[in-house]
Write an enzyme that holds these catalytic residues in place. Structure first.
Site, PDB file in Angstrom:
ATOM      1  N   GLU A 164      -9.050   9.202   5.531  1.00 23.33           N
ATOM      2  CA  GLU A 164      -9.279   7.759   5.408  1.00 23.33           C
ATOM      3  C   GLU A 164     -10.295   7.431   4.313  1.00 23.33           C
ATOM      4  O   GLU A 164     -10.245   6.375   3.715  1.00 23.33           O
ATOM      5  CB  GLU A 164      -9.770   7.180   6.738  1.00 23.33           C
ATOM      6  CG  GLU A 164      -8.661   6.978   7.749  1.00 23.33           C
ATOM      7  CD  GLU A 164      -7.576   6.044   7.221  1.00 23.33           C
ATOM      8  OE1 GLU A 164      -7.920   4.956   6.748  1.00 23.33           O
ATOM      9  OE2 GLU A 164      -6.399   6.414   7.277  1.00 23.33           O
TER      10      GLU A 164
ATOM     11  N   GLU B 222       0.862  -1.184   0.000  1.00 25.13           N
ATOM     12  CA  GLU B 222       0.000   0.000   0.000  1.00 25.13           C
ATOM     13  C   GLU B 222       0.888   1.221   0.000  1.00 25.13           C
ATOM     14  O   GLU B 222       1.812   1.327   0.813  1.00 25.13           O
ATOM     15  CB  GLU B 222      -0.872   0.073   1.275  1.00 25.13           C
ATOM     16  CG  GLU B 222      -2.009  -0.905   1.365  1.00 25.13           C
ATOM     17  CD  GLU B 222      -2.873  -0.676   2.617  1.00 25.13           C
ATOM     18  OE1 GLU B 222      -2.649   0.314   3.359  1.00 25.13           O
ATOM     19  OE2 GLU B 222      -3.768  -1.493   2.852  1.00 25.13           O
TER      20      GLU B 222
ATOM     21  N   LYS C 105     -14.997   4.030   5.832  1.00 25.27           N
ATOM     22  CA  LYS C 105     -13.792   3.851   6.636  1.00 25.27           C
ATOM     23  C   LYS C 105     -13.819   4.835   7.794  1.00 25.27           C
ATOM     24  O   LYS C 105     -13.986   6.032   7.586  1.00 25.27           O
ATOM     25  CB  LYS C 105     -12.530   4.113   5.793  1.00 25.27           C
ATOM     26  CG  LYS C 105     -12.242   3.028   4.780  1.00 25.27           C
ATOM     27  CD  LYS C 105     -10.823   3.124   4.285  1.00 25.27           C
ATOM     28  CE  LYS C 105      -9.856   2.573   5.328  1.00 25.27           C
ATOM     29  NZ  LYS C 105      -8.453   2.737   4.935  1.00 25.27           N
TER      30      LYS C 105
END
Ligand SMILES: *[C@@H]1O[C@H](CO)[C@@H](O)[C@H](O)[C@H]1NC(C)=O
Ligand SMILES: *[C@@H]1O[C@H](CO)[C@@H](O)[C@H](O)[C@H]1NC(C)=O
Ligand SMILES: *[C@@H]1O[C@H](CO)[C@@H](O)[C@H](O)[C@H]1NC(C)=O
Ligand SMILES: *[C@@H]1O[C@H](CO)[C@@H](O)[C@H](O)[C@H]1NC(C)=O
Ligand SMILES: *[C@@H]1O[C@H](CO)[C@@H](O)[C@H](O)[C@H]1NC(C)=O
Ligand SMILES: *[C@@H]1O[C@H](CO)[C@@H](O)[C@H](O)[C@H]1NC(C)=O
Ligand SMILES: CC(=O)N[C@H]1CO[C@H](CO)[C@@H](O)[C@@H]1O
Length: 469
Positions: A344, A279, A338
């Site tokens: 986020e 990520e 999220k």
């Protein structure tokens, strides 16, 4: 729901033969199973396109791989014939049973991997997500991590599914020191009990140490000491960092972070375990008090990243110029469910309706000058004005959900809701929305400095307008 292997649709058979059954030409030549860049396909949104549409969108972004956060069979079936390299995850809560019981591991592989092995380019099985970063509730899972990896590897071998590498993902907080990069060291609570046996396993199986690394998070916590341009891969020589111990020169923050992990592996006695980036990315929006989260910076970060991957034929760092890393960008979509700060919910390359937040060619071949102009960055300086946290009225208010959130919030903190009690100064107007406005703000002002967010399950939003006016 009928789950299981890819259905042999007639019109797909030819494609499947081409893209799945034959090993792809590049693969035997290189130990990295794909070049180019993959994308992380998370599903924490209530407004996301179907898996079939998502696979089309992933391909239109020209991604070469996709990682999902479970082994969702609807998604795996939609990926059949796509030609994409696929990484799947074992949910965290399965670790205790998988670690304890080889039959449970065998059964999980037989149910989730075996049906797709011959028709998908499944290459990575990631056992749990950032297990070693969850201290509060999940440190109880730590002892099960390596044993689960060993068992799943054993299951794959016994079922002859040998092309899949087993690993897990880590956040940067597995390090206790990361600066200078050559001084990178693993946290002492995990180094010898968990990391060392894990690295031994990864080395024996030629797998990767998978890292989630976000220069945005490092920069946004220290915007005065780290240059934004250095974080966005657009620093000039005056911003380069010279590591005094290694003598290596760094031109950007991501390389520095990755090499800190490489140094920690050397210190642990495992200099040859390869790194992969599961990520990375940059948020395209965030809360009003979050710095640098905007479309402008997100486009620059991700475009520069993919251009580097294309130019270097895989991501390479100063400490490991010969080892190309697989790279995945987080994430495919902005995911509206999220929790946490506004960033986020804004890591996506795409909005939930499938429209690009900004154009990007994940093959990294499109020159910067070829993209349309970006909107200006409006929040690259810290926000210093006043802010309040209030009920998000856009799109209508759910009074049931709001009442529940109000009860919860008033149970937190010290005197959070005193003023809206009967006879309190703010009791009137006596409506759920007015009381929630007060309570959300009261809570947030109390806990903001210690990480409290203005979210409340999506019911709240920051505002610059004083709600008491
Ligand atoms: C798998 O993903 C589909 C599509 O988003 C979703 O409808 C389904 O609930 C998921 N299945 C599981 C077991 O999470
Ligand atoms: C091991 O896992 C299998 C398959 O899931 C299950 O049937 C069995 O009861 C488990 N055994 C123990 C001791 O937990
Ligand atoms: C190098 O970058 C810094 C910071 O972004 C900037 O202030 C400086 O003018 C740049 N120097 C050159 C020669 O471009
Ligand atoms: C998709 O969503 C974005 C963000 O909400 C919006 O700006 C855009 O107009 C939408 N596009 C379409 C085609 O609906
Ligand atoms: C309102 O919130 C409640 C509780 O969270 C939920 O059960 C319900 O489905 C929501 N109603 C609507 C219309 O979204
Ligand atoms: C409430 O105040 C007391 C005394 O100041 C303090 O010890 C306690 O931690 C506070 N509780 C919360 C939830 O902030
Ligand atoms: C990130 C994560 O997996 N969190 C889990 C920690 O454990 C609790 C209780 O077992 C789960 O509810 C969380 O989802």
């Amino acid at each position: 729901m009928t789950l299981g292997r890819c259905r042999p649709f007639l019109d797909l058979v030819f494609l499947l033969l081409l893209s799945c059954l034959l090993p792809s030409p590049g693969q035997s030549a290189s130990k990295v199973p794909f070049h180019g860049v993959g994308v992380d396909y998370g599903q924490l949104g209530n407004n996301l396109p179907s898996p079939e549409t998502s696979v089309e969108l992933i391909r239109s972004l020209r991604a070469s791989a996709v990682k999902i956060y479970d082994a969702n069979q609807t998604i795996l079936r939609a990926l059949c014939g796509s030609g994409l390299v696929v990484a799947v995850m074992v949910p965290n809560d399965l670790l205790p049973s998988l670690a304890a019981n080889q039959s449970a591991a065998d059964a999980w592989v037989a149910d989730n991997i075996l049906p797709f092995y011959s028709t998908l380019r499944l290459r990575y099985l990631l056992v749990g997500n950032e297990i070693l970063s969850d201290f509060a509730s999940n440190s109880s899972l730590w002892p099960y991590l390596v044993p689960s990896m060993l068992r799943l590897h054993q299951s794959l071998r016994s079922q002859s599914l040998t092309r899949i590498k087993v690993s897990t993902t880590h956040a940067m907080d597995v390090l206790q020191s990361s600066f200078p990069p050559s001084a990178g060291r693993f946290r002492s609570d995990i180094a010898s009990p968990i990391i060392s046996p894990m690295l031994d396993f990864l080395r024996r199986t030629s797998s990767f140490f998978f890292l989630d690394a976000y220069p945005y998070l490092a920069w946004s916590q220290n915007p005065n000491s780290i240059s934004l341009d250095y974080a966005l891969f657009q620093g000039n020589a005056s911003l380069n960092y010279h590591d005094p111990a290694s003598g290596l020169t760094y031109t950007n923050l991501l390389d520095q972070m990755l090499d800190a992990v490489a140094a920690a592996m050397v210190a642990e006695g495992f200099p040859d375990v390869r790194l992969a980036l599961t990520e990375t990315g940059w948020p395209n929006a965030g809360d009003l008090d979050q710095i640098g989260a905007n479309v402008h910076n997100a486009a620059i970060y991700n475009r520069n990243l993919v251009r580097r991957v294309a130019e270097q034929r895989g991501l390479r760092t100063p400490a490991r110029p010969a080892a190309a890393m697989p790279v995945f960008i987080f994430s495919l979509y902005n995911e509206n469910q999220k929790p946490g700060p506004g960033t986020e919910r804004h890591w996506g390359l795409l909005y939930p309706n499938g429209t690009a937040v900004y154009e990007i060619d994940l093959r990294g071949r499109r020159p910067a000058s070829d993209y349309p102009p970006l909107p200006p960055a409006t929040n690259n300086q810290p926000y210093t004005g006043k802010l309040w946290c209030v009920v998000d009225g856009a799109g209508g208010v759910n009074e049931t959900a709001l009442a529940a959130a109000l009860t919860f919030t008033c149970g937190q903190g010290n005197g959070t809701c005193e003023a809206i009690g009967i006879g309190g100064a703010c009791f009137e107007p006596n409506t759920v929305t007015a009381h929630a406005n007060y309570a959300f703000n009261s809570y947030w002002q109390q806990f903001r400095s210690t990480g409290g967010t203005c979210y409340f399950g999506g019911l709240a939003v920051q505002t610059t307008h004083d709600p008491s006016k």
